[in-house]
Write a protein that holds these residues in place. Structure first.
Motif, mmCIF file in Angstrom:
data_model
loop_
_atom_site.group_PDB
_atom_site.id
_atom_site.type_symbol
_atom_site.label_atom_id
_atom_site.label_comp_id
_atom_site.label_asym_id
_atom_site.label_seq_id
_atom_site.Cartn_x
_atom_site.Cartn_y
_atom_site.Cartn_z
ATOM 1 N N GLU A 1 -26.627 15.949 4.508
ATOM 2 C CA GLU A 1 -28.430 16.431 4.942
ATOM 3 C C GLU A 1 -29.188 16.022 4.310
ATOM 4 N N THR A 2 -30.258 15.743 5.030
ATOM 5 C CA THR A 2 -31.534 15.546 4.140
ATOM 6 C C THR A 2 -32.035 16.643 3.510
ATOM 7 N N THR A 3 -32.197 16.444 2.107
ATOM 8 C CA THR A 3 -32.793 17.550 1.125
ATOM 9 C C THR A 3 -34.225 17.447 1.042
ATOM 10 N N LEU A 4 -34.973 18.623 0.577
ATOM 11 C CA LEU A 4 -36.385 18.499 0.112
ATOM 12 C C LEU A 4 -36.566 17.238 -0.681
ATOM 13 N N LYS A 5 -35.721 17.073 -1.751
ATOM 14 C CA LYS A 5 -35.871 16.122 -2.837
ATOM 15 C C LYS A 5 -35.909 14.642 -2.274
ATOM 16 N N ILE A 6 -34.992 14.549 -1.319
ATOM 17 C CA ILE A 6 -34.495 13.138 -0.708
ATOM 18 C C ILE A 6 -36.090 12.841 0.154
ATOM 19 N N SER A 7 -36.659 13.806 0.998
ATOM 20 C CA SER A 7 -37.699 13.669 1.988
ATOM 21 C C SER A 7 -38.857 13.468 1.132
ATOM 22 N N PHE A 8 -39.079 14.245 -0.095
ATOM 23 C CA PHE A 8 -40.227 13.823 -1.077
ATOM 24 C C PHE A 8 -40.159 12.390 -1.271
ATOM 25 N N ALA A 9 -38.935 11.935 -2.036
ATOM 26 C CA ALA A 9 -38.901 10.690 -2.418
ATOM 27 C C ALA A 9 -38.986 9.317 -1.716
ATOM 28 N N ALA A 10 -38.374 9.757 -0.511
ATOM 29 C CA ALA A 10 -38.452 8.549 0.829
ATOM 30 C C ALA A 10 -39.995 8.753 1.358
ATOM 31 N N GLY A 11 -40.559 9.667 1.384
ATOM 32 C CA GLY A 11 -41.866 9.701 1.795
ATOM 33 C C GLY A 11 -42.843 9.052 1.008
ATOM 34 N N ALA A 12 -42.594 9.252 -0.245
ATOM 35 C CA ALA A 12 -43.559 8.672 -1.394
ATOM 36 C C ALA A 12 -43.421 6.969 -1.244
ATOM 37 N N VAL A 13 -42.056 6.637 -1.188
ATOM 38 C CA VAL A 13 -41.698 4.980 -1.496
ATOM 39 C C VAL A 13 -42.290 4.482 -0.198
ATOM 40 N N SER A 14 -41.926 4.987 0.890
ATOM 41 C CA SER A 14 -42.171 4.235 2.317
ATOM 42 C C SER A 14 -43.804 4.400 2.377
ATOM 43 N N GLY A 15 -44.400 5.364 1.925
ATOM 44 C CA GLY A 15 -45.882 5.550 2.147
ATOM 45 C C GLY A 15 -46.544 4.696 1.353
ATOM 46 N N SER A 16 -46.069 4.190 0.070
ATOM 47 C CA SER A 16 -46.816 3.282 -0.909
ATOM 48 C C SER A 16 -46.583 1.914 -0.377
ATOM 49 N N ILE A 17 -45.557 1.515 -0.012
ATOM 50 C CA ILE A 17 -45.213 0.246 0.759
ATOM 51 C C ILE A 17 -46.259 -0.093 1.735
ATOM 52 N N ALA A 18 -46.390 0.873 2.847
ATOM 53 C CA ALA A 18 -47.066 0.900 3.909
ATOM 54 C C ALA A 18 -48.453 0.724 3.467
ATOM 55 N N ALA A 19 -49.072 1.235 2.426
ATOM 56 C CA ALA A 19 -50.234 1.550 2.111
ATOM 57 C C ALA A 19 -50.857 0.278 1.573
#
Length: 341
Positions: free
Chosen positions: A233-251
């Protein structure tokens, strides 16, 4: 057995109202954290536009300098020379705090909250509903996330565009609410209600691909991290890291459109104050060409560092808060279901 599992899943799954509550809480936390970074980003982008002849700074509200046009002398106003340009992100933080006070870093926060909470609630709820619908009809989960993200962002950005314009105006050059009201009324009187959607084109060009790239990359990074750390299952840490990486690329990919959007929105009211009949440049591509002519190719990426500094934690905080909220409601619904059984 299968029917029982499906019924239990339906009852323990969260409702759209609960999705809206989870996303609203995430939007509140994110807005409080990233507003100072957004203020600095907009100031850096706005200063890349040359000053209009006759424009100066008028200190009139006891706290912040107002950028405006001086048509003639006024004994009630204190005129002062424009301060030096910001040399970078750190310099902008220092100068804004020194000259305007710490509170100015949260200028535009009320309209930010008014805009962020309903926009995020609409956006995330629509995204989840569309994604679930598309996943049932498509074999490719990543493609479903991409389409759902783009569609949800198109709808929410259109609804919230007027509030986005007001927030940008308050952050780019500090205005009192009275001055802001006069500015908006002047624009509506001269150009009609559609002027409230000024900057909608580059906003859509920025936000729709951003959303599509964000959710596509988020799904890929999330799956990769789950496999790497053997998580079912997706943990809080995984969600946090995935959100930061994907957001940076799109930005990074969509930053030029963010620069264009900021430039078009901060122009609201300037020509009206000058009483000029000069026509504004309406084409996004023409504005891009003007920016490149004035500041070179780097001008299209003005505010890159503060945007990344803002986007990475904002996306990380938002998605992890949202996932935490959904997990809380799933647990709550599950406990209620057990009591019923």
């Amino acid at each position: 057995m299968k029917e029982e599992e499906e019924a239990t899943h339906a009852l323990t799954n969260i409702t759209p109202i609960q999705q809206m509550m989870a996303s609203s809480a995430g939007a509140l936390i994110t807005s409080l954290f990233v507003t100072p970074l957004d203020v600095v980003k907009i100031r850096l982008q706005a200063q890349s536009k040359p000053f209009t002849k006759g424009k100066c700074f008028v200190y009139c509200n006891g706290l912040m300098d107002h950028l405006c046009v001086c048509m003639n002398g006024n004994s009630k106003a204190w005129y002062k020379a424009p301060p030096g340009r910001f040399a970078g992100t750190a310099d902008a933080f220092v100068q804004i705090i020194r000259n305007e006070g710490v509170r100015s870093l949260w200028s535009g926060l009320p309209p930010t909250l008014v805009m962020a909470i309903p926009a995020t609630a609409i956006y995330f709820t629509c995204y989840d509903q569309l994604r679930d619908l598309l996943i049932h009809r498509m074999d490719n989960t990543e493609a479903a996330c991409l389409i759902a993200g783009a569609t949800a962002r198109l709808g929410s950005a259109t609804l919230i565009s007027p509030l986005e314009l007001i927030r940008t105006k308050m952050q780019s050059r500090p205005l009192s609410y009275r001055e802001l009201t006069l500015c908006i009324r002047s624009s509506v009187a001269n150009e009609g209600w559609l002027s409230l959607w000024k900057g909608w084109g580059p906003t859509i060009l920025r936000d729709v691909p951003f959303s599509a790239l964000y959710w596509y990359n988020y799904e890929l990074v999330r799956k990769w991290l789950c496999q790497r750390y053997n998580q079912t299952e997706t943990t809080l840490k995984i969600s946090f890291a995935a959100g930061a990486v994907s957001g940076s690329i799109a930005a990074v990919v969509t930053l030029p459109f963010d620069v264009v959007k900021t430039r078009r929105q901060v122009e609201l009211g300037e020509l009206e104050v000058l009483q000029s009949s000069q026509k504004r440049t309406s084409s996004t591509w023409k504005i891009m060409y003007m920016i490149m002519s004035e500041n070179g190719f780097r001008g299209l990426f003005a505010g890159l560092i503060p945007r990344l500094i803002k986007i990475a934690p904002a996306c990380a905080i938002m998605i992890s808060s949202y996932e935490f909220g959904k997990a809380f409601f799933r647990k709550l619904n599950s406990e209620r279901q057990l009591k019923v059984l």
